[in-house]
Design an enzyme around this catalytic site. Structure first.
Site, mmCIF file in Angstrom:
data_model
loop_
_atom_site.group_PDB
_atom_site.id
_atom_site.type_symbol
_atom_site.label_atom_id
_atom_site.label_comp_id
_atom_site.label_asym_id
_atom_site.label_seq_id
_atom_site.Cartn_x
_atom_site.Cartn_y
_atom_site.Cartn_z
ATOM 1 N N ASP A 258 1.053 -4.361 11.639
ATOM 2 C CA ASP A 258 -0.157 -5.177 11.673
ATOM 3 C C ASP A 258 -1.172 -4.448 12.544
ATOM 4 O O ASP A 258 -0.801 -3.838 13.549
ATOM 5 C CB ASP A 258 0.137 -6.572 12.228
ATOM 6 C CG ASP A 258 -0.970 -7.559 11.878
ATOM 7 O OD1 ASP A 258 -1.747 -7.294 10.941
ATOM 8 O OD2 ASP A 258 -1.069 -8.612 12.541
ATOM 9 N N HIS B 40 -4.123 5.214 15.222
ATOM 10 C CA HIS B 40 -3.278 4.205 15.855
ATOM 11 C C HIS B 40 -1.995 3.990 15.068
ATOM 12 O O HIS B 40 -0.926 3.864 15.654
ATOM 13 C CB HIS B 40 -4.092 2.923 15.961
ATOM 14 C CG HIS B 40 -4.973 2.669 14.747
ATOM 15 N ND1 HIS B 40 -4.952 1.544 14.043
ATOM 16 C CD2 HIS B 40 -5.885 3.447 14.109
ATOM 17 C CE1 HIS B 40 -5.832 1.603 13.033
ATOM 18 N NE2 HIS B 40 -6.397 2.757 13.062
ATOM 19 N N ASN C 87 0.823 -1.209 0.000
ATOM 20 C CA ASN C 87 0.000 0.000 0.000
ATOM 21 C C ASN C 87 0.865 1.273 0.000
ATOM 22 O O ASN C 87 1.441 1.637 1.027
ATOM 23 C CB ASN C 87 -0.886 -0.056 1.259
ATOM 24 C CG ASN C 87 -1.815 1.130 1.386
ATOM 25 O OD1 ASN C 87 -1.661 2.139 0.699
ATOM 26 N ND2 ASN C 87 -2.779 1.013 2.280
ATOM 27 N N GLY D 72 0.047 4.278 0.060
ATOM 28 C CA GLY D 72 -0.460 5.275 1.006
ATOM 29 C C GLY D 72 0.205 5.143 2.382
ATOM 30 O O GLY D 72 0.485 6.135 3.050
ATOM 31 N N LYS D 73 0.452 3.890 2.793
ATOM 32 C CA LYS D 73 1.125 3.665 4.077
ATOM 33 C C LYS D 73 2.561 4.187 4.030
ATOM 34 O O LYS D 73 3.074 4.696 5.038
ATOM 35 C CB LYS D 73 1.172 2.162 4.385
ATOM 36 C CG LYS D 73 -0.113 1.575 4.907
ATOM 37 C CD LYS D 73 0.203 0.194 5.489
ATOM 38 C CE LYS D 73 -1.017 -0.590 5.859
ATOM 39 N NZ LYS D 73 -0.658 -1.954 6.347
ATOM 40 N N GLU E 268 2.322 -14.506 7.938
ATOM 41 C CA GLU E 268 1.680 -14.016 9.156
ATOM 42 C C GLU E 268 1.298 -15.223 9.999
ATOM 43 O O GLU E 268 0.580 -16.096 9.530
ATOM 44 C CB GLU E 268 0.397 -13.259 8.808
ATOM 45 C CG GLU E 268 0.606 -11.838 8.366
ATOM 46 C CD GLU E 268 -0.737 -11.148 8.215
ATOM 47 O OE1 GLU E 268 -1.028 -10.235 8.999
ATOM 48 O OE2 GLU E 268 -1.505 -11.545 7.306
ATOM 49 N N GLY F 279 -12.597 -0.765 5.776
ATOM 50 C CA GLY F 279 -12.711 -1.728 6.870
ATOM 51 C C GLY F 279 -13.778 -1.338 7.875
ATOM 52 O O GLY F 279 -14.921 -1.042 7.511
#
Lengths: 180, 180
Positions: free
Chosen positions: B63, B163, B8, B10-11, B32, B138
Site C-alpha cells: 500500500d 519507495h 498490476n 508491472g508491480k 482495505e 498519480g
C-alpha cells in the site's frame, strides 16, 4: 435489546427518541473499510459487530459524511480524516473556488440481526459557506441549511432536520412494518 | 511460490527484480481498512489474502501514499481517493499556500506466512511543485526528487529511487537473513 455501536452517549439518546428505550450503547471497535459508499462501510461494520454483541441481539452501526457536489463527493467517507488534517477553512476554500457550492450531509444506519443487514440513508442538502456559529462539531459551521448553518442551530433544531435523524426514522418505520 | 496481491503486472515484474522468479501475481480483492497507518492497512490485507491464497504459500500486499508535511500527512492512506476526487492541481495549490512544501512517498510491503506478518517501509522524500513531465501516474508530476519530478524520470530512474523498490529491497534482505 438493540445495541448501538458507538462511543457517543448522545447518539444513543437520539436513537432512543426514534427506536424506544431498548437501545443500549455498545462500545465495540469494528473495522471501517475504505469505500466510496457509506452503506458498504456501515453494513460490514454491523455484520462484524453483531458477531461480537451479547446474546443473539441485533446491532446498529452508523457512518456519516459530507459530500460536496463540485468535488465529486469529497470528502465523503473520509470526512473526519479530512477534517482533522485539512480543517474546515481549507475545505471551504476548495469549494469557494468552484461555481457550485452545493453539498449534502449523509448518514447511513445499518441494522444487523440473524436475518442479515439492512441499511437506511438520511440526507440533508445544503450549501458550503464561510464558517458561522459556535455550536455543533465537524463541518457544522460551514454547512448552511435553509439560511442557517448547523453550528448556528440549537441541537433540537439541528436534530429536526438532521441526516442521522432521517436515517433513524426510516429504520423505525421499517421495524414497525416488520413487527406487524 | 510467493503470491503478490495486485492487479498490476508491472508491480509483479518489479518485485521479481528483488525477490526472484518465484513471485506470482495473485488477483484477490481484500478489504482495505481505514487507518492513518499504511502498515496497518497492508498487514491486515496480507493476513486476509493469505487465507485465500493457494496452498500454504506466503503472500505480499503493498500500500502506498503521498504524505505532505504541512498537511499533517494528508492525503496519506487516501491518496488515490483524493487524486480521483480533487486531482493533483488542487492538492498542489493546497501545498503552495503553506510555507513548507516537503512531502514523502511511502510504500509498505506486508509479508504474511504461517508465522505471522512482517511489514517493510520504503520512503522517498521530495517537494511538491507545479506539475511537470508526462511520465508516471498519480501524483508523479507534482513530486520533485533531486530537481526532477517523478513524471520527468524514465521508469528505470524512478525505480532506482522509488519507495516501493526500497520496501521490496528490505523484504528481500529480511528473507535472505532468515533463510541462512
Amino acid at each position: 435489546m438493540l445495541h448501538f455501536v458507538t462511543t457517543n452517549p448522545g447518539k444513543v439518546r437520539e436513537a432512543r427518541d426514534y427506536l424506544g428505550d431498548d437501545v443500549r450503547q455498545f462500545d465495540y471497535d469494528y473495522a471501517e473499510i475504505q469505500s466510496d459508499d457509506l452503506a458498504d462501510i456501515a453494513a460490514r461494520g454491523a455484520r462484524e459487530a453483531r458477531e461480537a454483541a451479547p446474546g443473539d441481539d441485533p446491532v446498529i452501526v452508523d457512518d456519516s459524511g459530507l459530500f460536496v457536489d463540485a468535488l465529486d463527493g469529497f470528502p465523503g467517507p473520509y470526512s473526519s480524516y479530512v477534517h482533522e488534517r485539512l480543517g474546515i477553512e481549507r475545505v471551504q476554500e476548495l469549494v469557494a473556488a468552484e461555481d457550485d457550492h452545493g453539498a449534502a450531509f449523509e448518514t447511513v444506519v445499518a441494522y444487523a440481526d440473524g436475518d442479515g443487514v439492512e441499511t437506511f440513508t438520511g440526507r440533508a442538502e445544503g450549501t458550503i459557506v464561510s464558517p458561522r456559529g459556535d455550536g455543533g462539531f465537524g463541518y457544522d459551521p460551514i454547512f448552511e441549511y435553509g439560511g442557517t448553518t448547523f453550528a448556528e442551530m440549537t441541537s433540537e433544531e439541528k436534530n429536526d432536520v438532521s441526516h442521522r435523524g432521517a436515517a433513524l426514522a426510516k429504520l423505525a418505520d421499517w421495524l414497525d412494518t416488520r413487527s406487524r
